[in-house]
Design an enzyme around this catalytic site. Structure first.
Site, PDB file in Angstrom:
ATOM      1  CG  HIS A   9     -20.330  -0.204  16.339  1.00 26.64           C
ATOM      2  ND1 HIS A   9     -19.885   0.855  16.255  1.00 26.64           N
ATOM      3  CD2 HIS A   9     -21.248  -0.039  17.130  1.00 26.64           C
ATOM      4  CE1 HIS A   9     -20.461   2.041  16.854  1.00 26.64           C
ATOM      5  NE2 HIS A   9     -21.453   1.087  17.484  1.00 26.64           N
ATOM      6  N   GLY A  56     -27.011  -2.016  21.378  1.00 32.17           N
ATOM      7  CA  GLY A  56     -26.836  -0.731  21.304  1.00 32.17           C
ATOM      8  C   GLY A  56     -27.866   0.139  20.724  1.00 32.17           C
ATOM      9  CG  ASP A  61     -24.248   2.086  22.488  1.00 29.59           C
ATOM     10  OD1 ASP A  61     -23.032   2.085  22.552  1.00 29.59           O
ATOM     11  OD2 ASP A  61     -24.978   1.888  21.903  1.00 29.59           O
ATOM     12  CG  ASP A  81     -17.665   0.192  11.143  1.00 29.63           C
ATOM     13  OD1 ASP A  81     -16.673   0.595  10.710  1.00 29.63           O
ATOM     14  OD2 ASP A  81     -18.497  -0.636  10.573  1.00 29.63           O
ATOM     15  CG  HIS A  88     -27.072   3.231  18.059  1.00 32.18           C
ATOM     16  ND1 HIS A  88     -26.809   2.678  17.001  1.00 32.18           N
ATOM     17  CD2 HIS A  88     -26.172   2.954  19.027  1.00 32.18           C
ATOM     18  CE1 HIS A  88     -25.733   1.641  16.921  1.00 32.18           C
ATOM     19  NE2 HIS A  88     -25.399   1.797  18.411  1.00 32.18           N
ATOM     20  CG  ASP A  91     -28.453   6.153  21.955  1.00 30.37           C
ATOM     21  OD1 ASP A  91     -28.851   7.397  21.722  1.00 30.37           O
ATOM     22  OD2 ASP A  91     -29.123   4.974  22.019  1.00 30.37           O
ATOM     23  NE  ARG A  97     -21.451  16.038  27.805  1.00 27.50           N
ATOM     24  CZ  ARG A  97     -21.999  15.946  29.059  1.00 27.50           C
ATOM     25  NH1 ARG A  97     -22.404  14.938  29.401  1.00 27.50           N
ATOM     26  NH2 ARG A  97     -21.736  16.850  29.801  1.00 27.50           N
TER      27      ARG A  97
HETATM   28  O1  LIG Z   1     -24.309  -0.872  18.782  1.00 24.78           O
HETATM   29  C1  LIG Z   1     -23.548  -1.020  19.762  1.00 24.78           C
HETATM   30  C2  LIG Z   1     -22.803  -0.188  20.545  1.00 24.78           C
HETATM   31  O2  LIG Z   1     -23.101   1.121  19.973  1.00 24.78           O
HETATM   32  C3  LIG Z   1     -23.372  -2.370  20.118  1.00 24.78           C
HETATM   33  O3  LIG Z   1     -24.551  -3.264  20.196  1.00 24.78           O
HETATM   34  P1  LIG Z   1     -24.678  -4.651  20.069  1.00 24.78           P
HETATM   35  O4  LIG Z   1     -23.763  -5.428  20.915  1.00 24.78           O
HETATM   36  O5  LIG Z   1     -26.253  -5.180  20.488  1.00 24.78           O
HETATM   37  O6  LIG Z   1     -24.546  -5.114  18.789  1.00 24.78           O
END
Ligand SMILES: O=C(CO)COP(=O)(O)O
Length: 122
Positions: A9, A56, A61, A81, A88, A91, A97
């Protein structure tokens, strides 16, 4: 060939970049995939070749989760984070999981990422 996914993140991307630089030789021997922005940042900051999936929030993901379901991945470093909600979240939960369903090695912080990478080298 060992196949590893790298995901972070936004607040954790600097940590993942530092981690990838510190383990660049070892990671360079693996097939690497990443979510979109993570992959872009890693490619800019290292000499690693990385297959980029969607970002992501746009399904990246889930794309990595589908590789887990297909038995294609040996390990995932996913620096989440823990202090900010993500749009999301479903996801992200699905990816965590499916790693448990398939007993795929998953590290969600730097300390465990170091163990994971050392374990893959054995
Ligand atoms: O959101 C993410 C994982 O949940 C990471 O996505 P990005 O690498 O595109 O920022």
């Amino acid at each position: 060939m060992t196949r590893v996914a790298l995901i972070a993140h936004d607040e954790k991307k600097p940590d993942l970049i530092e981690f990838a630089q510190a383990h660049e030789t070892q990671l360079g021997a693996y097939d690497l995939i990443a979510t979109g922005t993570t992959g872009k940042r890693l490619i800019e900051a290292t000499d690693l070749e990385i297959e980029r999936k969607e970002s992501g929030p746009l399904g990246g993901d889930l794309m990595i989760g589908s590789e887990v379901a297909a038995g294609k991945l040996d390990g995932i470093v996913f620096l989440r984070d823990p202090l900010r909600a993500q749009p999301h979240e479903p996801d992200i939960s699905a990816l965590l999981r499916i790693c448990d369903v398939h007993d795929t090695a998953l590290a969600t912080n730097l300390a465990s990422a170091t163990f994971l990478i050392e374990g893959l080298a054995d």
